[in-house]
Design a protein around this motif. Structure first.
Motif, PDB file in Angstrom:
ATOM      1  N   HIS A  69       0.833  -1.203   0.000  1.00 14.53           N
ATOM      2  CA  HIS A  69       0.000   0.000   0.000  1.00 14.53           C
ATOM      3  C   HIS A  69       0.863   1.246   0.000  1.00 14.53           C
ATOM      4  N   MET A  80      -5.396   4.977   1.272  1.00 19.77           N
ATOM      5  CA  MET A  80      -4.381   3.990   0.948  1.00 19.77           C
ATOM      6  C   MET A  80      -4.643   3.430  -0.426  1.00 19.77           C
ATOM      7  N   HIS A 102       3.681   1.121   2.779  1.00 19.99           N
ATOM      8  CA  HIS A 102       3.670   0.196   3.920  1.00 19.99           C
ATOM      9  C   HIS A 102       3.167  -1.161   3.457  1.00 19.99           C
ATOM     10  N   MET A 104       0.599  -4.098   4.213  1.00 22.91           N
ATOM     11  CA  MET A 104      -0.660  -4.216   4.916  1.00 22.91           C
ATOM     12  C   MET A 104      -0.899  -5.696   5.116  1.00 22.91           C
ATOM     13  N   HIS A 148      -5.002   1.823  10.680  1.00 23.08           N
ATOM     14  CA  HIS A 148      -5.443   0.993   9.587  1.00 23.08           C
ATOM     15  C   HIS A 148      -6.701   0.240   9.936  1.00 23.08           C
ATOM     16  N   HIS A 151      -9.851  -0.600   7.528  1.00 23.09           N
ATOM     17  CA  HIS A 151      -9.818  -1.533   6.399  1.00 23.09           C
ATOM     18  C   HIS A 151     -10.942  -2.528   6.518  1.00 23.09           C
TER      19      HIS A 151
END
Ligand code: CU
Length: 151
Positions: A69, A80, A102, A104, A148, A151
């Motif tokens: 991401h 993202m 990053h 994920m 995060h 998500h």
């Protein structure tokens, strides 16, 4: 003594024969609350070679999948964006960090807490794979608190 020296010379030689041009430093995964659906993974990728390398995918046991991401900020919105590949230029470095690229790590089978380790296999376009051990750490609070959990 002689034998020992000979052995280490052989080891050195074989290491350099199979050495990869990619060096991964400072690999860590941010500890997340118990029900988190995804964890963020960070590191610095250095390319010591004279050809660019493309990171194309990653995988880890205990996770459904590991995605690449990049957080992109547009106005006040951070979102993202899935990356199909991340190019590490020849002789260059790419940093995976909060607010930028990053890993994920999606849908953990169990909770990982600070002190745990997670092995992630990084796959490159040229077919090379490297296994990197990520240390789970408590996230540092850096004003820019990308979480995060959405998500
Ligand atoms: Cu993400």
């Amino acid at each position: 003594m002689y034998r020992l020296l000979l052995l280490s010379a052989t080891l050195l030689f074989s290491t350099s024969l199979f050495a990869t041009d990619i060096v991964v430093k400072g690999a860590w995964v941010r500890e997340a609350p118990p029900m988190a659906k995804a964890l963020g993974g960070y590191m610095v990728l250095k390319n010591l070679g004279n050809k660019e390398r493309r990171l194309v995918s990653a995988g880890a046991r205990h996770f459904d999948e590991v995605m690449l991401h990049r957080t992109v900020i547009k106005g006040d919105m951070a979102r993202m964006v899935h990356q199909h590949e991340v190019v590490i230029p020849a002789g260059g470095r790419i940093e995976f960090k909060a607010g930028d690229y990053h890993l994920m790590l999606m849908r953990p089978e169990k909770r990982f807490v600070a002190g745990d380790q997670i092995e992630v296999t990084l796959k490159f376009k040229n077919g090379e794979e490297t296994v990197v051990v990520y240390k789970v750490l408590k996230g540092m609070s850096m004003g820019n608190n990308m979480n995060h959990n959405h998500h």
